[in-house]
Every structure is written in C-alpha cells, then in structure tokens.
Design a protein around this motif. Structure first.
Motif, PDB file in Angstrom:
ATOM      1  N   GLN A 200       0.820  -1.215   0.000  1.00 43.47           N
ATOM      2  CA  GLN A 200       0.000   0.000   0.000  1.00 43.47           C
ATOM      3  C   GLN A 200       0.856   1.269   0.000  1.00 43.47           C
ATOM      4  N   GLN A 201       2.161   1.091  -0.239  1.00 43.38           N
ATOM      5  CA  GLN A 201       3.116   2.195  -0.305  1.00 43.38           C
ATOM      6  C   GLN A 201       3.280   2.904   1.042  1.00 43.38           C
ATOM      7  N   VAL A 202       3.177   2.158   2.110  1.00 44.83           N
ATOM      8  CA  VAL A 202       3.410   2.685   3.458  1.00 44.83           C
ATOM      9  C   VAL A 202       4.805   2.257   3.911  1.00 44.83           C
ATOM     10  N   VAL A 203       5.589   3.236   4.386  1.00 45.68           N
ATOM     11  CA  VAL A 203       6.928   2.920   4.875  1.00 45.68           C
ATOM     12  C   VAL A 203       6.824   2.288   6.262  1.00 45.68           C
ATOM     13  N   VAL A 204       7.449   1.127   6.410  1.00 45.81           N
ATOM     14  CA  VAL A 204       7.419   0.393   7.683  1.00 45.81           C
ATOM     15  C   VAL A 204       8.791   0.500   8.328  1.00 45.81           C
ATOM     16  N   ALA A 205       8.828   1.055   9.535  1.00 48.64           N
ATOM     17  CA  ALA A 205      10.106   1.231  10.229  1.00 48.64           C
ATOM     18  C   ALA A 205      10.663  -0.121  10.678  1.00 48.64           C
ATOM     19  N   LEU A 206      11.989  -0.269  10.559  1.00 47.19           N
ATOM     20  CA  LEU A 206      12.667  -1.483  10.981  1.00 47.19           C
ATOM     21  C   LEU A 206      13.744  -1.154  12.007  1.00 47.19           C
ATOM     22  N   SER A 207      13.844  -1.962  13.045  1.00 45.79           N
ATOM     23  CA  SER A 207      14.963  -1.836  13.978  1.00 45.79           C
ATOM     24  C   SER A 207      16.212  -2.405  13.301  1.00 45.79           C
ATOM     25  N   SER A 208      17.372  -2.168  13.909  1.00 44.73           N
ATOM     26  CA  SER A 208      18.614  -2.682  13.332  1.00 44.73           C
ATOM     27  C   SER A 208      18.594  -4.205  13.256  1.00 44.73           C
ATOM     28  N   ALA A 209      18.071  -4.855  14.306  1.00 44.34           N
ATOM     29  CA  ALA A 209      18.009  -6.324  14.309  1.00 44.34           C
ATOM     30  C   ALA A 209      17.057  -6.824  13.227  1.00 44.34           C
ATOM     31  N   GLU A 210      15.921  -6.137  13.053  1.00 46.88           N
ATOM     32  CA  GLU A 210      14.961  -6.546  12.026  1.00 46.88           C
ATOM     33  C   GLU A 210      15.530  -6.328  10.627  1.00 46.88           C
ATOM     34  N   TYR A 211      16.266  -5.241  10.465  1.00 48.45           N
ATOM     35  CA  TYR A 211      16.902  -4.972   9.169  1.00 48.45           C
ATOM     36  C   TYR A 211      17.900  -6.071   8.818  1.00 48.45           C
ATOM     37  N   ARG A 212      18.748  -6.458   9.772  1.00 47.99           N
ATOM     38  CA  ARG A 212      19.740  -7.505   9.510  1.00 47.99           C
ATOM     39  C   ARG A 212      19.057  -8.847   9.228  1.00 47.99           C
ATOM     40  N   MET A 213      17.996  -9.127   9.963  1.00 51.91           N
ATOM     41  CA  MET A 213      17.290 -10.393   9.763  1.00 51.91           C
ATOM     42  C   MET A 213      16.609 -10.441   8.397  1.00 51.91           C
ATOM     43  N   LEU A 214      15.927  -9.357   8.018  1.00 49.85           N
ATOM     44  CA  LEU A 214      15.245  -9.330   6.722  1.00 49.85           C
ATOM     45  C   LEU A 214      16.259  -9.427   5.582  1.00 49.85           C
ATOM     46  N   THR A 215      17.404  -8.769   5.747  1.00 48.29           N
ATOM     47  CA  THR A 215      18.456  -8.855   4.731  1.00 48.29           C
ATOM     48  C   THR A 215      18.913 -10.299   4.553  1.00 48.29           C
ATOM     49  N   ALA A 216      19.146 -11.000   5.671  1.00 47.29           N
ATOM     50  CA  ALA A 216      19.571 -12.401   5.594  1.00 47.29           C
ATOM     51  C   ALA A 216      18.532 -13.260   4.886  1.00 47.29           C
ATOM     52  N   LEU A 217      17.261 -12.992   5.147  1.00 52.42           N
ATOM     53  CA  LEU A 217      16.190 -13.804   4.566  1.00 52.42           C
ATOM     54  C   LEU A 217      15.992 -13.536   3.074  1.00 52.42           C
ATOM     55  N   VAL A 218      15.929 -12.248   2.671  1.00 50.32           N
ATOM     56  CA  VAL A 218      15.642 -11.944   1.266  1.00 50.32           C
ATOM     57  C   VAL A 218      16.816 -12.313   0.363  1.00 50.32           C
ATOM     58  N   GLU A 219      18.025 -12.375   0.923  1.00 50.93           N
ATOM     59  CA  GLU A 219      19.185 -12.780   0.122  1.00 50.93           C
ATOM     60  C   GLU A 219      19.234 -14.287  -0.070  1.00 50.93           C
ATOM     61  N   ARG A 220      18.420 -15.020   0.700  1.00 50.95           N
ATOM     62  CA  ARG A 220      18.439 -16.495   0.632  1.00 50.95           C
ATOM     63  C   ARG A 220      17.020 -17.057   0.582  1.00 50.95           C
ATOM     64  N   PRO A 221      16.218 -16.632  -0.361  1.00 49.70           N
ATOM     65  CA  PRO A 221      14.825 -17.126  -0.409  1.00 49.70           C
ATOM     66  C   PRO A 221      14.787 -18.616  -0.717  1.00 49.70           C
ATOM     67  N   GLY A 222      13.819 -19.306  -0.115  1.00 48.77           N
ATOM     68  CA  GLY A 222      13.661 -20.728  -0.384  1.00 48.77           C
ATOM     69  C   GLY A 222      14.677 -21.614   0.281  1.00 48.77           C
ATOM     70  N   ARG A 223      15.497 -21.048   1.157  1.00 51.03           N
ATOM     71  CA  ARG A 223      16.528 -21.836   1.836  1.00 51.03           C
ATOM     72  C   ARG A 223      16.184 -21.973   3.314  1.00 51.03           C
ATOM     73  N   VAL A 224      16.366 -23.168   3.835  1.00 46.72           N
ATOM     74  CA  VAL A 224      16.149 -23.382   5.259  1.00 46.72           C
ATOM     75  C   VAL A 224      17.376 -22.863   6.004  1.00 46.72           C
ATOM     76  N   LEU A 225      17.158 -21.928   6.926  1.00 48.14           N
ATOM     77  CA  LEU A 225      18.241 -21.352   7.717  1.00 48.14           C
ATOM     78  C   LEU A 225      18.022 -21.720   9.180  1.00 48.14           C
TER      79      LEU A 225
END
Length: 283
Positions: A200-225
């Motif tokens: 909906q084009q709404v900016v969602v604030a991320l904490s530093s921990a959430e940013y690092r976690m989302l980065t790890a996930l989107v860089e490895r889609p479909g992989r069990v971590l």
C-alpha cells in the motif's frame, strides 16, 4: 568403500601430512618443510577466514587424516560417520562446504546430496566416488553435487577444490550483497536506505536487528536457515544474538509483514530445522 581404496587414500593423506610447519623469522610467513630434504616453501594463504568443512565418511582413519591435513590450509573440519550425524551437524553448525562419501552405512550419499540441496542449497557438496564409477558421478552431479573426486585422491587436490568452491561461493555472496532493492509479494525493501515499503506504499520502520534479519532472509529465499546460521548472518559488533533473540526478531518481522502468527506464509517455521523465507524475490 573397500579396504584397498581406504589404504590408498590414507597412504596419500599420510604421505602429504609428512610435511611440518616450521617457525620463520619475525615478519616472514610460516613455511612448510619436507622430510625428503626439499627446500621449504610458503604455505599458500587462500581464504580470509577459516573455511568450515564437514567431512562425511564411514572410515575413521580417513576422517582423522583429512581433519589433521586440511587444518594446515585454513580449513576447520567437523566429521560425521553417517547420514544421521551429517543431518544433525548441518542443522546445528554453520558449514561452508561438505565433503561427502558416496558409500555410507546407513544411507546412500546420493540421497544425502539431494537432501542437502533441498534443505541447505547454499552449502556446496564435493562427492567422493569410487575410481571408475562414472554412473554415480553423473547421478551425483545431477542431484546437486558441485564437484567430485575419485578415490584414491591426492589431499592437495581436495584442498584446491575446496578453495575453488569457496571462491565461487564468495563471488555469489558479493553479487547478492551488491543488490540494493528487493521486491517480494508487493513489498519493496531498499537495503541502502534500510527502508521497507508495503504493497500500500506505506513505509514500515525497521529496527537494526529486524533490518539484519530481513536482509539475511531476502538474500536467501527458499533456503532453510537454522537458528545458528541466522545468528552468524545477523551478528553485529557489540550485540549479543542468541536463539531467543532470533525467534523474537522473526516474530516482530512477521507482524510488520502482516504474516499470520499461527499460519505464517512468508517466514515459515520448519520444526527442528529453522526458518525459510517462502517468497519469489526480485531485485
């Protein structure tokens, strides 16, 4: 694996292990000297950090010989005697490369290679096959093995293949890290701006921990971590990360992504294994 093949592998490993590290004058690299009287030569430095290798072989002598030998070349080694131990270690340890014997007592190496590709596709596999067994070699490569060696083999060749696979993997990691924007399920994530934008084009604030976690996930889609892998991937200087903090960060991310806590669709939980980001990611 028959006894004759074992003896040949062990003889080659032990013959190479005959080399010893000797002290050098201050400011010079350590050198390897040989017991055959040849001139010492520098130890090649290939990796910036120790490569973490899992050797899976049912022969205890081969496991021990390779563990001792590979450590001389910047490779720390975990060992497993069968498929069950391999699965356990890959679920609890961060592994960079697997050296997998084709013939194991409890499970065929081909099925283990296929399992590794399904659950840990980011971890390359070097398969060890019997000399003159092209069918198993082809099947192994088709099931996801990244390389293979025929027994008996020179330990130095295994070192070279491990380092070559790690260089290729690091190039892939650098390319993924160079990508700035990721899009999935209508969401947009800008790594440089640390900005997550909803469908909906709404900016969602991320904490530093959430940013690092989302980065790890989107860089490895479909992989069990596993949690251990996520701890390694999201670690930051001066910040303590443990299993509990991983679970809390995942929970908060799910809330912000509108993922149902009971039946999450984007960040799935695989009981006993870890988390999987189940979305098509475009960059």
């Amino acid at each position: 694996m028959n006894g004759g093949a074992n003896d040949r592998v062990n003889d080659r490993v032990k013959g190479s292990v005959n080399e010893r590290v000797t002290a050098s004058p201050a400011g010079e690299p350590a050198r390897v000297s040989s017991t055959d009287g040849m001139a010492p030569r520098p130890i090649p430095v290939v990796e910036e950090r120790m490569t973490r290798c899992l050797v899976v072989d049912d022969d205890a002598e081969i496991r021990t010989s390779l563990q001792e030998y590979l450590q001389k070349f910047g490779v720390t080694v975990q060992v497993a005697a069968d498929g069950r131990e391999m699965r356990r270690l890959m679920g609890t340890q961060v592994i960079d490369v697997v050296v997998l014997d084709l013939m194991l007592p409890d499970e065929n190496g081909l099925s283990l290679c296929q399992w590794s590709q399904q659950h840990h596709p980011q971890v390359p596999v070097i398969m060890l096959t019997a000399h003159g067994d092209p069918i198993s070699r082809v099947l192994g490569l088709e099931m996801g093995a990244d390389d293979y060696l025929s027994k008996p083999f020179e330990p130095r060749e295994l070192v070279a293949r491990i380092h070559a696979i790690r260089r290729r993997a690091k190039r892939g990691e650098h390319e993924a890290q160079a990508r700035r924007e990721f899009r999935f399920e209508g969401w947009s994530f800008d790594r440089l701006l640390r900005q997550l934008v909803s469908p909906q084009q709404v900016v969602v604030a991320l904490s530093s921990a959430e940013y690092r976690m989302l980065t790890a996930l989107v860089e490895r889609p479909g992989r069990v971590l596993s949690r251990e892998q996520l701890i390694e991937l999201t670690r930051a200087p001066g910040v303590e990360v443990n299993d509990r903090s991983v679970d809390l960060t995942i929970s908060r991310l799910r809330q912000k992504l509108g993922d149902s806590p009971r039946e999450p669709r984007l960040i799935r939980t695989l009981r006993g294994e870890g988390y999987l980001f189940d979305a098509q990611v475009q960059s």
